[in-house]
Each structure stands twice: as structure tokens, then as C-alpha cells.
Design a protein around this motif. Sequence first.
Motif, mmCIF file in Angstrom:
data_model
loop_
_atom_site.group_PDB
_atom_site.id
_atom_site.type_symbol
_atom_site.label_atom_id
_atom_site.label_comp_id
_atom_site.label_asym_id
_atom_site.label_seq_id
_atom_site.Cartn_x
_atom_site.Cartn_y
_atom_site.Cartn_z
ATOM 1 N N GLU A 291 -84.495 -36.536 -29.866
ATOM 2 C CA GLU A 291 -83.124 -36.075 -29.645
ATOM 3 C C GLU A 291 -82.508 -35.554 -30.935
ATOM 4 N N GLU A 292 -82.732 -36.277 -32.033
ATOM 5 C CA GLU A 292 -82.175 -35.852 -33.318
ATOM 6 C C GLU A 292 -82.827 -34.558 -33.806
ATOM 7 N N ALA A 294 -83.962 -32.159 -32.152
ATOM 8 C CA ALA A 294 -83.568 -30.991 -31.355
ATOM 9 C C ALA A 294 -82.383 -30.257 -31.968
ATOM 10 N N THR A 295 -81.629 -30.925 -32.849
ATOM 11 C CA THR A 295 -80.449 -30.305 -33.450
ATOM 12 C C THR A 295 -80.731 -29.730 -34.839
ATOM 13 N N GLU A 297 -82.613 -27.162 -37.734
ATOM 14 C CA GLU A 297 -82.943 -25.744 -37.823
ATOM 15 C C GLU A 297 -84.392 -25.535 -37.360
ATOM 16 N N LYS A 301 -87.406 -28.180 -37.618
ATOM 17 C CA LYS A 301 -87.979 -28.737 -36.394
ATOM 18 C C LYS A 301 -89.499 -28.598 -36.403
ATOM 19 N N ARG A 451 -78.856 -39.258 -41.378
ATOM 20 C CA ARG A 451 -78.205 -39.594 -40.104
ATOM 21 C C ARG A 451 -78.390 -41.068 -39.770
#
Length: 477
Positions: A291-292, A294-295, A297, A301, A451
Amino acid sequence: MGYGLPVKATLEREVKLQPPVGFELSGLEGERREPRLFDSTYYDTEDRRLARRGVTLRRRVENGVGAWQLKLPKGAGVRVELELEGGEAVPDRAVRLLVGLTRRRPLEPVASLRTRRETLVVQQNGSVLAEVVLDGVSVLEGERVAGGFEELEIELFEGDDADLRRLETLLRGVGATDAASSSKLARVLGVEPPRRVKLGPDASPADALRAALRDQLALILAHDPGTRLGTDPEDLHQLRVATRRLRAFLRASRRFVDEEWANELRAELGWLGGELGGVRDLDVLLEHLREESATLEPAEKKSLRPVLAALGRERGRQRRTLLRGLESDRYLALLDRLETIDPPIVETGITLEAIWRREFRRLRRAIAELGPVPADHALHAVRIHAKRSRYAAELARPALGKRAVGFLEAAKGLQDVLGVHQDAVVAEQVLRERVAVQPAAGVAVGRLIERERQRRVEMRRTYRAAWKQLDRAGRAV
């Protein structure tokens, strides 16, 4: 391990009813389908171990074509139906999935039914909300019809629970009543899954422990096949939770059961929890990191893919170890032991409420010992105390009654906050270990570590408020 994937898996949400005499689907609005006729041969152990847990395994033949179907209950009118490949012999895949229930006892035919099915499709705005099915069932003994009955069923498709209840209300309005049994097979065999026993406020600690052990064993057996199948991580999670609850209940009960007996059983449950924990922890970590990521660049990724792939391979290794454990004599012996358990009670006069209050005092002491900036391991220890206190309240629920509701909710709240904190600690540690061997992902991993640190800071801000709420709830009991 020989489990493989089913040909087809379907999640069923349904309500079964008993139709009134002379009931016909023609009285309802919907699209009628051509009637179907099929024969079903049901398989179980000699002592009906599948039926006693609400599981059905059958070979259905319709228009000369046979198919194996395995139905696993998920609770509250929900079942998973698996369609398995195979000829006339029970598929090996089914045997392997059910070994926790059968304990390697052979599966044999126990009933043969012939069903004439009438179906009404209920639609709205072009969507199929549900099917209303009227089954005329003949019980066969060889080629002879030995008896029969009718059954009415509502099965959801694209509808929701409100649609299900509306249709149920409609059918009850024309005379339908509660189903005679939980399934066709249960009706024929006269075997129903055990119902949860609700204890009164005067229940003894021994009675509460026996009921708690029985309930958690039922959950283990309900989620064992799904854990083996591996398509829904929730099965593994629930099996692990039941195992942890069993250990916690035994720990809380150490004042009135033989200590050596309890410690030995807790050790075996600890082994099972360890087998489950490696896979479950990676499930949680991988879901969060995906999930993290996916956000991030696109380039970041891409650099992170080898890290996730490595964790996925580790998860695969852990799962193979778990499946070997679930296939082992040790695991099956543990299930046998839990099934026939009779705790050796030591009469001490202690009450269920006193057991809970003792655990709550320990939690309060652990909180009081935290400094202004507690170490990560100290917060993790508090989480363990919160969990023990919560499970002690669950064990004492017969005595505490409604007073326990607020405490249980608040305890779960604190446990969840500290759980997220611990997940962030573990995630950072794993990411640092992975980037040491995959330095190309350094930038992406650095972002994710930042994060995780933010998650920890947020949970550290939150846990005090969660504790105050729990403390108030505990004082109100």
C-alpha cells in the motif's frame, strides 16, 4: 504440500427456511429458470466429524456430469464453496484440506440425496440481487426413496444484507418458518454443529474455562481448512487469534488449574502460535508495504520490487514450514487433546472477577512504570499486558456481564494503537535489513522508513489517550 488451488471458489451468503405446505415460487416476482435435477452423494467420517463442524463434502451429478463440492462455514450464514477436480474417488486435495477435522480418518459415503430445484432470480436495475431456491429433496437408499422434504433458500449475489433480510421478511410473510436444520445433510443425519453455550453470572471459573476452551477450539477447526488453502489471509489470522486466546485463558486460570498441566498445554499452543506467526506477520507487513509503495514515484516503486519479492519468497518459505506443522502428528495430537480436554481443577475459591482485576492491576503497573519517552520494547510489553487483561475480561464475561462491554472495547483500542506502533518498529527493522543486501532500493526504502517513524510518533501521541479511556472503563467495572 499437495493443497493446490480449487477449480472455483465462491463466497455464499444465504438464509435457509422451511417453506409452508403447498408453497410455489410462482407467487413471487422474478425471473423463473428451468428446473434442475441432480443427485448428491455426501462424504464424512464414520463418526460424522465434518457434519459436527458444519462442513459438507459431496459429489454432485447433473446431466451425467460430476463435480466435487466442499462447503466451509465462515459464520453468520456465510460459507465458502470450493469446486474441486476429481473422479468418483474423494479428491486428494479435499482429504488434505480436511485433515485437521478428520484426523486422517477415512471419508466414506454417508447420504445420497436427489434434488429437484426450482429457482427464481430477483433482479433490480439489471443486477441480480439474489436467487430464491425451492428444493424438493428425496433421501435415497440405493435406488429406493426412503423419505423426503422441502427446503427454501435465499442466496445473495450482487445484493447486500438489507436485500437478504427484505427477501427473508417477504418469504416469512407468506408462511415460511425457520429451517428444520442448518443443512440438508444435517437434517438427514440428525447431526448439528454444537452451539455456543451462554453461561450465567453464577458460572464457576472451571465452567468458564471449559466453555472458553471449547469456543476457541471451534474457531481453530473452522479456520484450519482455509489456512491450509491459503486464499484468504483472514483464516490464518483467526486461527492465530484463537491460539493466543487459548494460551491467555490458560494463563489467567493458573490460580485454579493444575499449573504443570496448564504450562504443558500452553507450551504446545505456543509452538502452534510460532508456526502461524511467521506467515501472519509477513502477511501484515507485505500488505502494508504494498500500500505504501503504491504512492511512490515510478522509479522508486520499481527499485522496491526486489525488496517486496524477497519478502514474498520468505513468506512462501514460512508458509511451507507452517503447512508441514499442520500436517504433523504433533498438531493433530494437540487438536485431539483440546477436543477431549477436562482441566484438572484446583479448588481455591478465586472468582472470575478477581482473575480479571489481577490482570488489570498488572497493566496499570506497567503503564505507571513507563517513562516520559518509553522505549519501543516497553510499549510492546504494555501491549501484551493489555491483551492479557482483555482476554481475562473475556474469560470473566459471565461474571462481569454488561459491565465488561466498555472495558473490552477500550482494551481493544489500546491494543490496536500499540499494535500499529509495533508494526512500524518491525517494518523499519525489516526494511533496514533488506536495503543492506539490496542497496539499489535505498531511496525508496528511506522514504518508507521515514513514514514508519511518523507512524510511531503518531501512535506515541495516541496511546496515552487510549489508555485513559481504558483506565476509566476499568474503574467503572
